[in-house]
Scaffold this active site. Sequence first.
Site, PDB file in Angstrom:
ATOM      1  N   GLY A 204       0.821  -1.207   0.000  1.00 24.48           N
ATOM      2  CA  GLY A 204       0.000   0.000   0.000  1.00 24.48           C
ATOM      3  C   GLY A 204       0.849   1.248   0.000  1.00 24.48           C
TER       4      GLY A 204
ATOM      5  N   LYS B   8       5.038   0.839   7.910  1.00 24.02           N
ATOM      6  CA  LYS B   8       4.778   2.082   7.179  1.00 24.02           C
ATOM      7  C   LYS B   8       6.034   2.965   7.266  1.00 24.02           C
ATOM      8  CE  LYS B   8       0.921   4.249   8.128  1.00 24.02           C
ATOM      9  NZ  LYS B   8      -0.070   5.270   8.580  1.00 24.02           N
TER      10      LYS B   8
ATOM     11  N   ASP C 239      -9.803  11.999  10.188  1.00 22.21           N
ATOM     12  CA  ASP C 239      -9.662  11.451   8.835  1.00 22.21           C
ATOM     13  C   ASP C 239     -10.389  10.110   8.723  1.00 22.21           C
ATOM     14  OD1 ASP C 239      -8.828  11.584   6.214  1.00 22.21           O
ATOM     15  OD2 ASP C 239      -6.873  10.686   6.594  1.00 22.21           O
TER      16      ASP C 239
END
Length: 545
Positions: free
Chosen positions: A212, A233, A337
């Site tokens: 991703g 990440k 978010d």
Amino acid sequence: MGNITWRFNVRKKAIHLVRLHFCDILSPSAGLWKFDFYIYTKFRRVFDSQIFGSTLAAPVFQDFVVQSDDSGYIRFSIGPNNDSGWKIAFLNGLEIMEFVTNTSMKLDQLEPEHPSGKHRDLVIGFSVGGVVLISILIILFLFAVRRRKAKPVQAMFLKDEAPTGRGTPHSWIAATTVNSFSPVPNLNLKLKMPFSEILAATSNFDTKLLIGEGGFGKVYKGTLPTGIKVAVKRSDSSHGQGLPEFQTEVTVLSKIRHRHLVSLIGYCYEGSEMILVYEFMEKGTLRDHLYIWKENSKSESTQPVLTWKQRLEICIGAAKGLHYLHTGSDWGIIHRDVKSTNILLDEHYVAKVADFGLSQSGPPDPSQYRMSLIGSFGYLDPEYVRTLRLTEKSDVYSFGVVLLEVLCARPPIVNSSRREEINLAEWGMFWQKKGQLEKIIDSSLAGQINPNSLRKFGEITEKCLKVEGAGRPTMIDVCWDLEYALQLQQTPVPREPHEDSTTDVSSNFVMTHYNSASNEEIFVGDDDETDSMPIFSRSMIDDPR
């Protein structure tokens, strides 16, 4: 009165969202005027005072999707309509936002045209010289700062011992925190991981393990020495997020635990590397299961379609996670978010809210009202857009958009020739108020939805999407209502003897396929934890209480 025309420079052959702002502060009463609005000379729309309803001096906006031509600009015009009793025309504001579909733009796409080669060479020469000069000054400044800080850090390293079970000494973060030099104070050092361990877990960030990419950076699947699968990440400054988001994410997730919040396993901050390590979520994002598979024919046969019962259970889980955020401390945490790519699913399709880099906690800060908008286009609370005042009800609005995504299986913003279909929230409420929400449901749900469950789901969504935050429910109210919708779904619907037992409100509609107008942030992570941990009042400063 003639027409008034504006011309704005834009990229050629690009798709733009144009938002027009109106506020009638001139009319003594409604129904006095009409005026024409033109985009280029190809499109005309007649506006009248009916767009304001019965309330004067109320701000309203209208959205259009416009594709620019070869001229390199978009032209807008307004002028009184021939049938108008009062010859006026007005436009209080105009926004133009380009839908970016390819972020790797070539330099020649951005380079302006110059009338002569000499002039272009001169501009390039001055530009290169200026860049070189600025670069030299920055390097000299950084070198001076590093020399000033080198001695205290080095002294701490000499006194440090290698941690048990790790083959490297403590990082400079731990060392300099003692001397107040750390740019990221109050991080949970128990979660700190050496860069070498992350390199081993991801096979030196092998591209085959890339799963991703989002606002913070790229996400890789990894395996720790213990055999635990993780999502790694890695920060990339070109993606727009950096140290503040990294610090917030570590601070928030290291102090809270909940079954429906993604767990942080560790982090790394060495040199320029900022890395977050999460539990791996086997089934990916909620968005992947709603309409990504429709856009990618290769995965259509392997991606199972979520049933209506599964979708309700996922919504309930995400709502519980958000409720915990909002009520878990004195002032709570606002996610900021909420969207379908930030709701992850484990191997059992248990939903967990993720990505807390933009979250805010603690009492309201008056300075936040002057900040720019933060969030994702299509999910933004209109009250927050208008006032810049952020509350937990902003998360509730965004969650309402997610509920419509779950029902309709389409992105929050799409390209459409019909204005009412562009924005999912407006489109869904258009059909909800007509009492015909069943006309826009995902075609894969045909025959599945109990009419009573659908009706309750529509009511919940309508409450979440109210324009004023004060009229929206809390997340615990949303949880209860969704639980009730699930109970209704599991209750058989009484039918007349002559009725076809396979008939349902959703069986007569075939969903139109849309293409997403914008890219969403995607990453994956896994297991859940049910134990509660101490929570905090301010995510950026305070210790656990």
